[in-house]
Write an enzyme that holds these catalytic residues in place. Structure first.
Site, PDB file in Angstrom:
ATOM      1  N   ASP A  86      -6.108   5.718   1.903  1.00 41.24           N
ATOM      2  CA  ASP A  86      -6.136   4.287   1.623  1.00 41.24           C
ATOM      3  C   ASP A  86      -7.525   3.749   1.949  1.00 41.24           C
ATOM      4  O   ASP A  86      -8.072   4.016   3.021  1.00 41.24           O
ATOM      5  CB  ASP A  86      -5.081   3.588   2.485  1.00 41.24           C
ATOM      6  CG  ASP A  86      -4.771   2.183   2.032  1.00 41.24           C
ATOM      7  OD1 ASP A  86      -5.722   1.408   1.809  1.00 41.24           O
ATOM      8  OD2 ASP A  86      -3.574   1.856   1.915  1.00 41.24           O
TER       9      ASP A  86
ATOM     10  N   HIS B 271       2.118 -13.554  -6.906  1.00 43.12           N
ATOM     11  CA  HIS B 271       0.911 -13.802  -6.119  1.00 43.12           C
ATOM     12  C   HIS B 271      -0.282 -13.001  -6.612  1.00 43.12           C
ATOM     13  O   HIS B 271      -1.384 -13.144  -6.088  1.00 43.12           O
ATOM     14  CB  HIS B 271       1.184 -13.477  -4.651  1.00 43.12           C
ATOM     15  CG  HIS B 271       1.478 -12.019  -4.395  1.00 43.12           C
ATOM     16  ND1 HIS B 271       2.377 -11.290  -5.138  1.00 43.12           N
ATOM     17  CD2 HIS B 271       0.992 -11.153  -3.468  1.00 43.12           C
ATOM     18  CE1 HIS B 271       2.424 -10.056  -4.670  1.00 43.12           C
ATOM     19  NE2 HIS B 271       1.594  -9.938  -3.665  1.00 43.12           N
TER      20      HIS B 271
ATOM     21  N   ALA C  97      14.130  -7.428  -3.003  1.00 45.82           N
ATOM     22  CA  ALA C  97      14.866  -7.191  -4.250  1.00 45.82           C
ATOM     23  C   ALA C  97      14.263  -5.955  -4.912  1.00 45.82           C
ATOM     24  O   ALA C  97      13.090  -5.634  -4.679  1.00 45.82           O
ATOM     25  CB  ALA C  97      14.779  -8.398  -5.181  1.00 45.82           C
TER      26      ALA C  97
ATOM     27  N   TRP D  24      -1.962  -6.421  -6.486  1.00 42.91           N
ATOM     28  CA  TRP D  24      -2.193  -5.462  -7.568  1.00 42.91           C
ATOM     29  C   TRP D  24      -0.946  -4.654  -7.915  1.00 42.91           C
ATOM     30  O   TRP D  24      -0.713  -4.319  -9.079  1.00 42.91           O
ATOM     31  CB  TRP D  24      -3.346  -4.521  -7.225  1.00 42.91           C
ATOM     32  CG  TRP D  24      -3.760  -3.687  -8.393  1.00 42.91           C
ATOM     33  CD1 TRP D  24      -3.650  -2.342  -8.534  1.00 42.91           C
ATOM     34  CD2 TRP D  24      -4.328  -4.162  -9.632  1.00 42.91           C
ATOM     35  NE1 TRP D  24      -4.120  -1.935  -9.763  1.00 42.91           N
ATOM     36  CE2 TRP D  24      -4.539  -3.038 -10.452  1.00 42.91           C
ATOM     37  CE3 TRP D  24      -4.671  -5.423 -10.111  1.00 42.91           C
ATOM     38  CZ2 TRP D  24      -5.079  -3.129 -11.732  1.00 42.91           C
ATOM     39  CZ3 TRP D  24      -5.213  -5.526 -11.387  1.00 42.91           C
ATOM     40  CH2 TRP D  24      -5.410  -4.389 -12.183  1.00 42.91           C
TER      41      TRP D  24
ATOM     42  N   GLU E 252      -7.886 -10.455  -2.715  1.00 40.20           N
ATOM     43  CA  GLU E 252      -8.521 -10.375  -4.037  1.00 40.20           C
ATOM     44  C   GLU E 252      -7.626 -10.933  -5.144  1.00 40.20           C
ATOM     45  O   GLU E 252      -7.897 -10.749  -6.327  1.00 40.20           O
ATOM     46  CB  GLU E 252      -8.881  -8.910  -4.327  1.00 40.20           C
ATOM     47  CG  GLU E 252      -7.788  -8.056  -4.939  1.00 40.20           C
ATOM     48  CD  GLU E 252      -6.612  -7.746  -4.018  1.00 40.20           C
ATOM     49  OE1 GLU E 252      -5.608  -7.208  -4.513  1.00 40.20           O
ATOM     50  OE2 GLU E 252      -6.693  -8.043  -2.804  1.00 40.20           O
ATOM     51  N   GLN E 253      -6.579 -11.654  -4.779  1.00 41.82           N
ATOM     52  CA  GLN E 253      -5.582 -12.052  -5.769  1.00 41.82           C
ATOM     53  C   GLN E 253      -6.126 -13.027  -6.813  1.00 41.82           C
ATOM     54  O   GLN E 253      -5.704 -12.999  -7.977  1.00 41.82           O
ATOM     55  CB  GLN E 253      -4.367 -12.623  -5.044  1.00 41.82           C
ATOM     56  CG  GLN E 253      -3.642 -11.576  -4.204  1.00 41.82           C
ATOM     57  CD  GLN E 253      -2.713 -12.158  -3.162  1.00 41.82           C
ATOM     58  OE1 GLN E 253      -2.478 -13.369  -3.130  1.00 41.82           O
ATOM     59  NE2 GLN E 253      -2.191 -11.318  -2.282  1.00 41.82           N
TER      60      GLN E 253
ATOM     61  N   HIS F 242       0.818  -1.204   0.000  1.00 46.17           N
ATOM     62  CA  HIS F 242       0.000   0.000   0.000  1.00 46.17           C
ATOM     63  C   HIS F 242       0.859   1.263   0.000  1.00 46.17           C
ATOM     64  O   HIS F 242       0.567   2.214  -0.722  1.00 46.17           O
ATOM     65  CB  HIS F 242      -0.917   0.009   1.231  1.00 46.17           C
ATOM     66  CG  HIS F 242      -1.956  -1.053   1.223  1.00 46.17           C
ATOM     67  ND1 HIS F 242      -3.310  -0.791   1.272  1.00 46.17           N
ATOM     68  CD2 HIS F 242      -1.857  -2.405   1.168  1.00 46.17           C
ATOM     69  CE1 HIS F 242      -3.992  -1.927   1.261  1.00 46.17           C
ATOM     70  NE2 HIS F 242      -3.122  -2.918   1.203  1.00 46.17           N
TER      71      HIS F 242
END
Length: 482
Positions: free
Chosen positions: A124, A364, A347, A367, A388-389, A21
Site C-alpha cells: 500500500d 464521496h 451494505a 477511488w 483526493e476525492q 484499502h
C-alpha cells in the site's frame, strides 16, 4: 507455507487496515492468484476475520492463496479496545495511536519476509515501511496506489508546481499545470497535503521515496477510464503503470459479493438479504444509492439536510449511514413515505450497484467507489469530502462525463467534521438527484463505461494484459536476481 511449484511467482499483498484499502487489495490478491501467482494477503487478525471468506473460498477452489494474520501492536502504541481497522475507531482521537500501531507492524512484516522470502511485494502506498522491509533480500516492490492515475497526476503537479499558492482566496480557480486536460481547482477543493501552510515538503519527500523504491505502480483502474493519465503518470515518474482494474470484478455473484468486506460478521448475510430484497420490489433504474464510504462522518445538521433532500427528491433511495450509532431520523422517514431504506454501518455495495433497480449513486468519490460504479455502469452524483476525492470528481464530471456534481464547493477536515457545518442543502440534494436520475446522456455514458470496464478484464483486454505484464516482470526480475 509456500507451494512447491517454483514457477508460480510468490507475491505478498499488504494493505493499510481500513476497508477502502484492504478491500481492493484483497480483490487484487485473488486476481493474481487466479492468474497463477502464489499469493499471501497480509492482514491484522480482525481484518483477516472480516475479509478472509473470499480468500478461503478461492483457496478451496484450488488457487494458491492464503491470509497471513499479524497481531496489531496496539498496546505498545497506546491504543485500547481491540480496534484493528480505521473505520472501527470509536473516536478520531484514536487515529494517532492507530497510525503508530500500524507503523509498528514493520518489524513483524520484515520478519515474515525473512522467514518466507517472496518474489514480489505489492505494498500500500501509504505504508512506506513495506517498501523497505528486509531490504537485504532484494525483493522487488510494487506500489498499490489506492487511487487512480488522474488524481495521482494532479497531486504530483500540485506538490511540484504549487499553483495553489498563487491565488488570493480559497474560491479563486487556478489551472493545474502539465496535465493532458485543462483541469481547474480551488484551494477549498484540495487535499490537506497540498493546502498552503501544510507540510507539503514532507509529502513531497515521501512521494519521491516511494517513486525510488517501487518497481512499478499497480493501479485499480483501466484504459477506458483514464488511459491518457496512465500514460502521463508513467512518463512523469519513469516507472511502469500496471492498470489491472476494476478489481471488484473478481467478485462474481454469490457469497463473495454478498459478504464483501463483512464476511463472518454476525448479521451481515441477513442485512445483505434485507437490502437486496427491498431493491427487488422496485422498478428498474428507479433507486438512488447513497453511501459516503467507511470513514466519512457528517455533522448532524448535514445528515439532516441530506436525508430531507433525498425525501424531497421523490426518488426511491437506499442510504447507507456509516456511523452505526447515528440517531434515528423520524422526519426523513415521515417525509420519504416508504420510498427510502436507511442502512446503518454496512451494505453489500458491489451487489447493490449491480442491481437492476439502481439508477444512480451519490458518492464521496473515494477511488474504490469510483471504480465500483464504473464497473457497474452506474452514473454518479459526486460529493467529495476530503483527501483526493475532489480530484476524482474532476475526472468524472469534467472528463468522462459519467457524473454530475452535488454542489460541494468545500470538504471537511477529517476528524473535525462537526465544525464543518452544512456543505450541501436539502434543495440542492433533491435537485441533483432528480437531474441524475433523468439524464439519459449521463446514463448512456455510464453504461458505455461499464461495458469498457468489463471488456478490460476479459481475456485480451487491457487490464487482463496488465496482470500478465506484471507477472512477467516479476518472473524476469526473479531470473535476474531482483
Amino acid at each position: 507455507m509456500w507451494s512447491s511449484d517454483a514457477a508460480a511467482p510468490r507475491m505478498y499483498f499488504i494493505p493499510f487496515p481500513t476497508p477502502g484499502h484492504a478491500l481492493p487489495m484483497s480483490d487484487l490478491a485473488r486476481l493474481f492468484a487466479s492468474r497463477g501467482a502464489d499469493a499471501t494477503l497480509v492482514l491484522t487478525h480482525a481484518n483477516a476475520a472480516r475479509l478472509g471468506g473470499p480468500v478461503a473460498r478461492a483457496a478451496a477452489s484450488g488457487l494458491r492463496i492464503r491470509v497471513h494474520a499479524l497481531p496489531l501492536p496496539a498496546e505498545a502504541a497506546g491504543l485500547t479496545g481491540g480496534h484493528e481497522s480505521a473505520d472501527d475507531l470509536p473516536t478520531r482521537e484514536d487515529a494517532g495511536p492507530f497510525a503508530v500501531a500500524v507503523d509498528l507492524l514493520a518489524p513483524l512484516f520484515a520478519d515474515l519476509l525473512r522467514r518466507h522470502p517472496g518474489d514480489a511485494v505489492v505494498f500500500d502506498g501509504v505504508l512506506p515501511w513495506a517498501a523497505t522491509a528486509a531490504p537485504e533480500l532484494g525483493i522487488p516492490r510494487y506500489a498499490f496506489t489506492g487511487t487512480g492515475c488522474f488524481a495521482l497526476s494532479v497531486q504530483r503537479s500540485l506538490l511540484l508546481h504549487t499553483p495553489q499558492e498563487r491565488v488570493t482566496s480559497p474560491t479563486e480557480p487556478f489551472l493545474v499545470p502539465g496535465l493532458p486536460d485543462a483541469v481547474q481547482l480551488t484551494r477549498s477543493r484540495l487535499a490537506e497535503a497540498t493546502l498552503p501552510g501544510a507540510d507539503s515538503r514532507e509529502f513531497l519527500n515521501r512521494m519521491f521515496d516511494i517513486e525510488r523504491a517501487t518497481a512499478g505502480w499497480v493501479v485499480n483502474s483501466f484504459a477506458g477510464l483514464e488511459e491518457r493519465y496512465m500514460e502521463h503518470y508513467e512518463k512523469d515518474t519513469g516507472k511502469p503503470v500496471f492498470a489491472v482494474g476494476p478489481v471488484c470484478l473478481v467478485n462474481r455473484d454469490g457469497d463473495d459479493v454478498l459478504e464483501r468486506g463483512r464476511g463472518g460478521e454476525t448479521g451481515a448475510a441477513a442485512e445483505a438479504a434485507r437490502v437486496l430484497g427491498w431493491l427487488d420490489t422496485k422498478p428498474a433504474r428507479s433507486v438512488v444509492y447513497v453511501c459516503f464510504g467507511s470513514l466519512t462522518r457528517f455533522p448532524r445538521e448535514q445528515v439532516a439536510e441530506l436525508g430531507m433532500g433525498l425525501a424531497y427528491s421523490g426518488v426511491n433511495f437506499v442510504w447507507v449511514i456509516g456511523d452505526r450509532n447515528a440517531p434515528p431520523l423520524p422526519d426523513v422517514d415521515a417525509a420519504a413515505g416508504g420510498r427510502g431504506l436507511v442502512v446503518r454501518g454496512w451494505a453489500p455495495q458491489v451487489a447493490v450497484l449491480r442491481h437492476a433497480a439502481v439508477g444512480a449513486f451519490v458518492t464521496h468519490c473515494g477511488w474504490g467507489a469510483v471504480t465500483e460504479a464504473a464497473a457497474a455502469g452506474v452514473p454518479v452524483v459526486t460529493w467529495p469530502v476530503f483527501a483526493e476525492q475532489f480530484y476524482n470528481e474532476s475526472l468524472l464530471v469534467g472528463i468522462t462525463g459519467t457524473g454530475v456534481g452535488a454542489g460541494a464547493e468545500r470538504g471537511y477536515v477529517w476528524g473535525g467534521e462537526e465544525l464543518g457545518g452544512v456543505v450541501v442543502g436539502r434543495e440542492k440534494v433533491a435537485e441533483r438527484v432528480r437531474a441524475a436520475m433523468s439524464d439519459e446522456g449521463l446514463r448512456r455514458r455510464a453504461g458505455e463505461m461499464g461495458e469498457r470496464a468489463r471488456q478490460a478484464v476479459e481475456v485480451g483486454g487491457s487490464s487482463y494484459e496488465a496482470v500478465g505484464a506484471l507477472l512477467d516482470d516479476v518472473r524476469r526480475r526473479r531470473r535476474h536476481g531482483g
